[in-house]
Write an enzyme that holds these catalytic residues in place. Structure first.
Site, PDB file in Angstrom:
ATOM      1  N   HIS A 243       0.820  -1.214   0.000  1.00  0.00           N
ATOM      2  CA  HIS A 243       0.000   0.000   0.000  1.00  0.00           C
ATOM      3  C   HIS A 243       0.862   1.276   0.000  1.00  0.00           C
ATOM      4  O   HIS A 243       0.812   2.087  -0.918  1.00  0.00           O
ATOM      5  CB  HIS A 243      -0.860   0.051   1.271  1.00  0.00           C
ATOM      6  CG  HIS A 243      -1.731  -1.130   1.514  1.00  0.00           C
ATOM      7  ND1 HIS A 243      -2.880  -1.362   0.809  1.00  0.00           N
ATOM      8  CD2 HIS A 243      -1.639  -2.141   2.416  1.00  0.00           C
ATOM      9  CE1 HIS A 243      -3.467  -2.455   1.258  1.00  0.00           C
ATOM     10  NE2 HIS A 243      -2.740  -2.951   2.234  1.00  0.00           N
TER      11      HIS A 243
HETATM   12  C1  BDR Z   1      -3.151   0.941   5.245  1.00  0.00           C
HETATM   13  O1  BDR Z   1      -3.386   0.513   6.578  1.00  0.00           O
HETATM   14  C2  BDR Z   1      -2.216  -0.046   7.125  1.00  0.00           C
HETATM   15  O2  BDR Z   1      -2.484  -1.315   7.590  1.00  0.00           O
HETATM   16  C3  BDR Z   1      -1.155  -0.026   6.053  1.00  0.00           C
HETATM   17  O3  BDR Z   1       0.093   0.334   6.602  1.00  0.00           O
HETATM   18  C4  BDR Z   1      -1.646   0.995   5.065  1.00  0.00           C
HETATM   19  O4  BDR Z   1      -1.185   2.292   5.385  1.00  0.00           O
HETATM   20  C5  BDR Z   1      -3.868   0.020   4.293  1.00  0.00           C
HETATM   21  O5  BDR Z   1      -5.251   0.043   4.540  1.00  0.00           O
END
Ligand code: BDR
Ligand code: CA
Length: 313
Positions: A243
């Site tokens: 992500h």
């Molecule tokens: C986001 O939430 C966190 O778990 C990850 O680091 C990312 O920023 C994804 O939904």
């Protein structure tokens, strides 16, 4: 092109860690003025520590790391150990950091930096809940007009939600803060789940990290090994979604991403859909566009860039 001046606001998190490593490997593209930690994936005591672990892994103990808000503006903290493990950085065994945590509060660092640097020259790269950023805007509203751009990982349209049926984690944890940021009028570039679920660490891509034969390559391979089990079980996907590195990759090669400049609003009251990013992808409302909301990514180009840059560390 000259390097963009950035502050990385983050809640590491394996994917945050990779985003930070990519930034620190790319000095010609970005100058990291500081890293500000926020509570999110794990509590603040761990996110600030993890940020320092990552700087040391990158061989950059001189980077300034600040601790910020330990809870959302109006709600109790929700964490994601079920995804990231107990430490937030489960997977590799990395030493405790020796580099210091800065004394200054992250919110004050953000305000001071934006006021000191020339107006319109500091970009905020936000990889976690938006609490630090919204708190800084509330404490010193003058900084809002001075921010060059906010590039953030958060929200979803076609993918809808990952922490609730309708909300993505970063927005859900602090919907009020997200609302303040989305209404700020600042140039916003958003990397939602629609994009980040397309950058999956397949076995070949993980092997490419491991084959760097460096502490960074090994650690990233081990982080994504750990992190992938959650999405594999949940979505049946081919590997861990990276992500947050979409944010820092965008600063290096924006042409890898495509999307629409649309209106995006945050649900802050409904119990059922709290934290939903209501993205007007089809432009069916006449609400004004406030965000570049990405929808697609060249995943092979992204991994080629990431592997090449990690190989520098
Ligand atoms: C986001 O939430 C966190 O778990 C990850 O680091 C990312 O920023 C994804 O939904
Ligand atoms: Ca994150």
């Amino acid at each position: 092109m000259t390097a963009r001046k950035i502050i990385i606001d983050t809640d590491p998190g394996q994917d945050d860690a990779v985003a930070i490593l990519l930034a620190l490997a790319s000095p010609e593209d970005m100058t990291v003025l500081g890293i500000t930690a926020v509570a999110g994936n794990v509590p603040l005591a761990l996110t600030q520590k993890n940020a320092r672990i990552v700087c040391e892994l990158a061989g950059k103990p001189e980077i300034k790391v600040f601790a910020g808000c330990d809870r959302p503006l109006q709600r109790p903290l929700v964490t994601a150990e079920h995804v990231h493990g107990k430490t937030g950085l489960d997977g590799p065994t990395l030493p405790d950091p020796k580099m210091p945590l800065q004394d200054q509060h992250a919110v004050d660092f953000i305000i001071e930096t934006i006021m000191q640097e020339e107006a319109g020259t500091v970009t905020l790269c936000v990889l976690g809940p938006l609490t630090n950023i919204a708190t800084a805007f509330q404490k010193e509203p003058k900084i809002v007009a001075r921010v060059q751009e906010i590039i953030l990982m958060g929200g979803a349209y076609f993918e809808v939600g990952n922490i609730t049926p309708t909300a993505e984690f970063n927005i859900y944890v602090d919907p009020k803060a997200a609302d303040i940021v989305f209404k700020s009028g600042i140039k916003l570039t958003v990397m939602p789940l629609d994009v980040t679920h397309k950058v999956l660490v397949t076995k070949e891509r993980n092997d490419a990290f491991r084959n760097l034969h460096s502490p960074v390559g090994t650690a990233v391979a081990e982080m994504t090994d750990f992190f992938e089990r959650f999405d594999k079980e949940k979505y049946g996907s081919n590997g861990a979604p990276l992500h947050d590195p979409c944010v820092t990759a965008y600063l290096i090669r924006p042409e890898l991403f495509s999307g629409r400049h649309i209106n995006v609003e945050i649900e802050t009251t409904s119990e059922l859909t709290l934290g939903m990013s209501v993205a007007d992808w089809w432009r069916v409302s006449d609400r004004p566009a406030n965000a570049m909301f990405m929808g697609d990514v060249n995943a092979d180009g992204f991994f080629a860039l990431l592997t090449e840059r990690l190989g520098r560390l």
